[in-house]
Design an enzyme around this catalytic site. Structure first.
Site, PDB file in Angstrom:
ATOM      1  N   GLY A  31       6.655   6.195   7.981  1.00  0.00           N
ATOM      2  CA  GLY A  31       5.730   7.332   7.974  1.00  0.00           C
ATOM      3  C   GLY A  31       5.785   8.067   9.295  1.00  0.00           C
ATOM      4  O   GLY A  31       6.851   8.152   9.921  1.00  0.00           O
ATOM      5  N   SER A  32       4.649   8.574   9.735  1.00  0.00           N
ATOM      6  CA  SER A  32       4.640   9.416  10.940  1.00  0.00           C
ATOM      7  C   SER A  32       4.547   8.579  12.223  1.00  0.00           C
ATOM      8  O   SER A  32       4.073   7.435  12.199  1.00  0.00           O
ATOM      9  CB  SER A  32       3.440  10.364  10.873  1.00  0.00           C
ATOM     10  OG  SER A  32       2.241   9.624  10.847  1.00  0.00           O
ATOM     11  N   GLU A  78       8.808  16.968  14.642  1.00  0.00           N
ATOM     12  CA  GLU A  78       9.236  16.836  13.254  1.00  0.00           C
ATOM     13  C   GLU A  78       8.360  17.756  12.408  1.00  0.00           C
ATOM     14  O   GLU A  78       7.140  17.681  12.449  1.00  0.00           O
ATOM     15  CB  GLU A  78       9.088  15.402  12.768  1.00  0.00           C
ATOM     16  CG  GLU A  78       9.532  15.272  11.322  1.00  0.00           C
ATOM     17  CD  GLU A  78       9.550  13.845  10.823  1.00  0.00           C
ATOM     18  OE1 GLU A  78       8.518  13.185  10.885  1.00  0.00           O
ATOM     19  OE2 GLU A  78      10.621  13.413  10.347  1.00  0.00           O
ATOM     20  N   GLU A 120       9.771   2.701  10.683  1.00  0.00           N
ATOM     21  CA  GLU A 120      10.728   3.811  10.652  1.00  0.00           C
ATOM     22  C   GLU A 120       9.892   5.069  10.577  1.00  0.00           C
ATOM     23  O   GLU A 120       9.081   5.236   9.678  1.00  0.00           O
ATOM     24  CB  GLU A 120      11.662   3.655   9.449  1.00  0.00           C
ATOM     25  CG  GLU A 120      12.929   4.452   9.595  1.00  0.00           C
ATOM     26  CD  GLU A 120      12.785   5.818   8.987  1.00  0.00           C
ATOM     27  OE1 GLU A 120      12.708   6.790   9.779  1.00  0.00           O
ATOM     28  OE2 GLU A 120      12.734   5.926   7.763  1.00  0.00           O
ATOM     29  N   VAL A 124       0.770   7.602  13.162  1.00  0.00           N
ATOM     30  CA  VAL A 124       0.226   6.458  12.411  1.00  0.00           C
ATOM     31  C   VAL A 124       0.963   5.178  12.805  1.00  0.00           C
ATOM     32  O   VAL A 124       0.363   4.121  12.986  1.00  0.00           O
ATOM     33  CB  VAL A 124       0.305   6.721  10.890  1.00  0.00           C
ATOM     34  CG1 VAL A 124      -0.038   5.466  10.101  1.00  0.00           C
ATOM     35  CG2 VAL A 124      -0.641   7.847  10.504  1.00  0.00           C
ATOM     36  N   GLY A 125       2.276   5.291  12.994  1.00  0.00           N
ATOM     37  CA  GLY A 125       3.080   4.122  13.396  1.00  0.00           C
ATOM     38  C   GLY A 125       2.574   3.514  14.699  1.00  0.00           C
ATOM     39  O   GLY A 125       2.453   2.286  14.814  1.00  0.00           O
ATOM     40  N   GLN A 153       0.488  19.882   3.479  1.00  0.00           N
ATOM     41  CA  GLN A 153       1.842  19.954   4.064  1.00  0.00           C
ATOM     42  C   GLN A 153       2.330  21.403   4.063  1.00  0.00           C
ATOM     43  O   GLN A 153       2.932  21.873   5.030  1.00  0.00           O
ATOM     44  CB  GLN A 153       2.792  19.046   3.264  1.00  0.00           C
ATOM     45  CG  GLN A 153       4.161  18.860   3.896  1.00  0.00           C
ATOM     46  CD  GLN A 153       4.168  17.946   5.123  1.00  0.00           C
ATOM     47  OE1 GLN A 153       3.518  16.909   5.157  1.00  0.00           O
ATOM     48  NE2 GLN A 153       4.884  18.343   6.157  1.00  0.00           N
ATOM     49  N   CYS A 169      13.215  12.072   6.585  1.00  0.00           N
ATOM     50  CA  CYS A 169      13.314  11.683   8.002  1.00  0.00           C
ATOM     51  C   CYS A 169      14.723  11.906   8.507  1.00  0.00           C
ATOM     52  O   CYS A 169      14.952  11.932   9.717  1.00  0.00           O
ATOM     53  CB  CYS A 169      12.886  10.234   8.178  1.00  0.00           C
ATOM     54  SG  CYS A 169      13.705   9.117   7.057  1.00  0.00           S
ATOM     55  N   LYS A 228       0.868  -1.173   0.000  1.00  0.00           N
ATOM     56  CA  LYS A 228       0.000   0.000   0.000  1.00  0.00           C
ATOM     57  C   LYS A 228       0.913   1.234   0.000  1.00  0.00           C
ATOM     58  O   LYS A 228       1.476   1.609   1.010  1.00  0.00           O
ATOM     59  CB  LYS A 228      -0.912   0.053   1.235  1.00  0.00           C
ATOM     60  CG  LYS A 228      -2.109   0.966   0.966  1.00  0.00           C
ATOM     61  CD  LYS A 228      -2.463   1.928   2.088  1.00  0.00           C
ATOM     62  CE  LYS A 228      -1.660   3.146   2.279  1.00  0.00           C
ATOM     63  NZ  LYS A 228      -1.758   4.242   1.308  1.00  0.00           N
TER      64      LYS A 228
HETATM   65  P1  NDP Z   1       1.489   9.048   7.330  1.00  0.00           P
HETATM   66  O1  NDP Z   1       2.166   8.384   8.462  1.00  0.00           O
HETATM   67  O2  NDP Z   1       0.058   9.400   7.452  1.00  0.00           O
HETATM   68  O3  NDP Z   1       1.563   8.110   6.016  1.00  0.00           O
HETATM   69  C1  NDP Z   1       2.540   7.128   5.753  1.00  0.00           C
HETATM   70  C2  NDP Z   1       1.886   5.929   5.067  1.00  0.00           C
HETATM   71  O4  NDP Z   1       0.974   5.298   5.962  1.00  0.00           O
HETATM   72  C3  NDP Z   1       1.041   6.308   3.835  1.00  0.00           C
HETATM   73  O5  NDP Z   1       1.100   5.269   2.890  1.00  0.00           O
HETATM   74  C4  NDP Z   1      -0.349   6.414   4.432  1.00  0.00           C
HETATM   75  O6  NDP Z   1      -1.387   6.311   3.482  1.00  0.00           O
HETATM   76  C5  NDP Z   1      -0.337   5.241   5.387  1.00  0.00           C
HETATM   77  N1  NDP Z   1      -1.329   5.300   6.456  1.00  0.00           N
HETATM   78  C6  NDP Z   1      -1.909   6.394   7.006  1.00  0.00           C
HETATM   79  N2  NDP Z   1      -2.783   6.020   7.971  1.00  0.00           N
HETATM   80  C7  NDP Z   1      -2.753   4.660   8.033  1.00  0.00           C
HETATM   81  C8  NDP Z   1      -3.423   3.689   8.816  1.00  0.00           C
HETATM   82  N3  NDP Z   1      -4.300   4.033   9.743  1.00  0.00           N
HETATM   83  N4  NDP Z   1      -3.147   2.394   8.606  1.00  0.00           N
HETATM   84  C9  NDP Z   1      -2.267   2.019   7.680  1.00  0.00           C
HETATM   85  N5  NDP Z   1      -1.597   2.881   6.890  1.00  0.00           N
HETATM   86  C10 NDP Z   1      -1.824   4.190   7.076  1.00  0.00           C
HETATM   87  O7  NDP Z   1       2.312  10.283   6.909  1.00  0.00           O
HETATM   88  P2  NDP Z   1       1.813  11.564   6.047  1.00  0.00           P
HETATM   89  O8  NDP Z   1       2.054  11.254   4.643  1.00  0.00           O
HETATM   90  O9  NDP Z   1       0.423  11.967   6.410  1.00  0.00           O
HETATM   91  O10 NDP Z   1       2.795  12.660   6.581  1.00  0.00           O
HETATM   92  C11 NDP Z   1       2.553  13.269   7.839  1.00  0.00           C
HETATM   93  C12 NDP Z   1       3.847  13.458   8.586  1.00  0.00           C
HETATM   94  O11 NDP Z   1       4.470  12.195   8.798  1.00  0.00           O
HETATM   95  C13 NDP Z   1       4.908  14.256   7.842  1.00  0.00           C
HETATM   96  O12 NDP Z   1       4.698  15.613   7.966  1.00  0.00           O
HETATM   97  C14 NDP Z   1       6.157  13.767   8.516  1.00  0.00           C
HETATM   98  O13 NDP Z   1       6.336  14.453   9.726  1.00  0.00           O
HETATM   99  C15 NDP Z   1       5.876  12.312   8.793  1.00  0.00           C
HETATM  100  N6  NDP Z   1       6.435  11.417   7.764  1.00  0.00           N
HETATM  101  C16 NDP Z   1       7.618  10.796   8.000  1.00  0.00           C
HETATM  102  C17 NDP Z   1       8.187  10.024   7.025  1.00  0.00           C
HETATM  103  C18 NDP Z   1       9.486   9.364   7.232  1.00  0.00           C
HETATM  104  O14 NDP Z   1      10.218   9.159   6.270  1.00  0.00           O
HETATM  105  N7  NDP Z   1       9.823   8.982   8.445  1.00  0.00           N
HETATM  106  C19 NDP Z   1       7.562   9.831   5.719  1.00  0.00           C
HETATM  107  C20 NDP Z   1       6.292  10.500   5.574  1.00  0.00           C
HETATM  108  C21 NDP Z   1       5.776  11.256   6.574  1.00  0.00           C
HETATM  109  P3  NDP Z   1      -1.997   7.582   2.699  1.00  0.00           P
HETATM  110  O15 NDP Z   1      -1.063   8.716   2.859  1.00  0.00           O
HETATM  111  O16 NDP Z   1      -2.107   7.127   1.309  1.00  0.00           O
HETATM  112  O17 NDP Z   1      -3.328   7.853   3.308  1.00  0.00           O
END
Ligand code: NDP
Length: 487
Positions: free
Chosen positions: A230-231, A385, A252, A234-235, A333, A286, A177
């Site tokens: 991701g964030s 962050e 991560e 959500v993690g 963003q 990140c 996904k």
């Molecule tokens: P998210 O954590 O929301 O998204 C990361 C991934 O997780 C995307 O594919 C997203 O899907 C998916 N996701 C979101 N909610 C769920 C869930 N409940 N269950 C399973 N998968 C889920 O990050 P954002 O893109 O919204 O960015 C927000 C903040 O996160 C940024 O401003 C930054 O601070 C941080 N971030 C950190 C990253 C890193 O490299 N460590 C990378 C990206 C973000 P979808 O977006 O398609 O809804």
């Protein structure tokens, strides 16, 4: 991939390309009039079907000969590298990073596959004699099973690849996904994987929102392991869902990386590292250098050069020649970033330059690189962050204070020091509480053949990349063998 904007790009469900229950539009953040295409959103039944088919395909894949599996990974990696210009252009068009960064990312993604192609043949176990007479022990790794890959938009091809390549190398099936902000790169990579010599349904692409399809995926008892980037928020939710099924999880997340600039540093080098680390990828990394911890003896000279460098950066269309920093990925963003600028000012930080929305020839999410001065480490702009082209300078009086400031965070992904002192560099390398530490190098930018990950809120579970990835993508089996006596 046909990039006519009228085309709807499909999901790969259980081995066939399928339309979804709805679709989304994907627009270029450098030019909102540029419609990249429409992308299918997978339905929940399609996800369930993908997971079901993945189970049988995984068993078939795991029984392939090693060289047959290796050939698949070599082919994927070689094609990514050969098409780095074309696919890098697509990536930059949808994500907004300058073309050189997009091209570099796709090439690097290819290297993950060719690296893990090599690892296919290096799956060597351990053996031991038992404490019982006549019994021998052999310890091997087996595939973990069906892996859910959830990837972000900021490195849409590389992050996915450093998860998918080891997952396939170690004999697993993958249900991917990707982030909905960067679906075109996901479809392009899936097209390359799908045409290989793999069992039908071994690899599925389920585009859709995190809240719906993502949430269903992480809650599924059909998933054996979840790799997420991701964030933090959500993690933590994913970890909660995973633990209910006792699903293995690797995450991560964000960070608040610091670059310490000492009074003996080569200042030009320090400024180059700070600018690249803070504003590369529009600060959406990140590993970004979002805190610059600077010794008071070089503070003013460093700040002068840093601010001059930030002001001189060319912000523009990701695909235009000469662009050093592209737009922010999305309107949401961008608004968050501008809110952080206001927050920083309200906390008493001085905005020395940038941090404002910019107009360009095309309508897009442009913002100037911003530098905060006179900040302290307790401010929210130095604790949260931001994922923005914003960086803060924190003045310190000594090396010890610098190290303490670097470590004063609940994150812990990367940190760096700029110094000519071997003693300080060595001490920092040993005492910085981060998963990655750099000396006279940027906090961003890592290799593919060694472990990557952090401490604190930055990471959870086994490390990614290099040989370390085996820990997550395999499970260990210990076999006891009593051969008996020969006749
Ligand atoms: P998210 O954590 O929301 O998204 C990361 C991934 O997780 C995307 O594919 C997203 O899907 C998916 N996701 C979101 N909610 C769920 C869930 N409940 N269950 C399973 N998968 C889920 O990050 P954002 O893109 O919204 O960015 C927000 C903040 O996160 C940024 O401003 C930054 O601070 C941080 N971030 C950190 C990253 C890193 O490299 N460590 C990378 C990206 C973000 P979808 O977006 O398609 O809804």
């Amino acid at each position: 991939m046909d990039l006519g904007s009228a085309v709807t790009h499909l999901n790969l469900i259980a081995g066939s390309w399928q339309a979804g229950t709805s679709e989304i539009e994907n627009r270029n953040p450098s030019d909102l009039s540029d419609l990249i295409g429409h992308f299918a959103q997978a339905g929940l039944e399609q996800l369930d079907l993908s997971l079901e088919r993945a189970r049988t395909a995984q068993a078939e894949w795991a029984s392939y000969g090693l060289e047959r599996r290796q050939a698949v990974l070599i082919n994927i990696g070689s094609e990514l590298m050969a098409r780095a210009e074309e696919l890098g252009r697509l990536l930059s068009r949808e994500e907004g990073k300058p073309l050189a960064e997009g091209r570099g990312e796709v090439y690097r993604a290819g290297q993950f596959f060719t690296y893990y192609a090599g690892e296919c043949l290096r799956q060597i176990g351990e053996n031991a004699d038992s404490v019982r007479d006549g019994v021998e022990i052999d310890v091997r790794r087996e595939p973990v099973g069906v892996v859910a890959v959830i990837s972000p938009w900021n490195f849409p091809t590389a992050t996915a690849s450093w998860k998918i390549a080891p997952a396939l190398c170690y004999g697993n099936a993958v249900v991917w996904k990707p982030a909905n902000l960067t679906p075109a790169s996901a479809v392009a990579l899936t097209e390359i994987i799908e045409k290989q010599d793999i069992p039908k349904g071994l690899f599925s692409l389920v585009m859709g929102s995190g809240r719906s399809i993502g949430q269903r995926l992480v809650e599924s008892p059909q998933v054996d392991a979840i790799s997420f980037t991701g964030s933090v928020e959500v993690g933590k939710g994913i970890a909660g869902s995973a633990i209910r099924n006792l699903t293995k999880v690797q995450m991560e997340m964000g960070s608040k990386n610091a670059l310490a600039v000492m009074d003996d540093a080569d200042l030009d080098l320090a400024v180059t590292l700070a600018l690249g680390g803070a504003f590369g990828g529009t600060g959406q990394k990140c590993t970004a250098s979002s805190r610059l911890v600077v010794h008071e003896r070089v503070h003013d000279a460093f700040v002068d050069k840093l601010v001059a460098g930030a002001k001189a950066m060319t912000v523009g269309h990701a695909l235009e020649e000469g662009t050093q920093m592209g737009p922010v990925v999305s309107g949401e963003q961008l608004q968050e970033n501008l809110d952080y600028v206001q927050l920083g000012k309200s906390e008493g930080a001085e905005l020395a330059c940038g941090g404002v929305r910019l107009e360009r020839q095309h309508e897009g999410y442009y913002m100037s690189p911003g530098v905060f001065l006179n900040t302290n480490n307790a401010m929210r702009i130095n604790r949260e962050e931001m994922f923005a082209p914003l960086t803060s300078v924190i003045r310190v009086g000594s090396y010890d204070e610098a190290l303490a400031t670097v470590n004063d965070t609940h994150f812990g992904l990367t940190s760096g020091i700029v110094t000519k002192s071997l003693a300080r560099a060595s001490h920092f390398r040993r005492n910085a509480r981060t998963g990655v530490v750099t000396v006279n190098l940027p906090t961003a930018g890592t290799d593919y053949h060694v472990p990557f990950g952090g401490r604190g809120d930055s990471s959870y579970g086994p490390r990614e990349q290099g040989k370390a990835a085996a820990e997550f993508y395999t499970t260990v089996k210990t076999a006891y063998i009593s051969a008996g006596s020969p006749d």
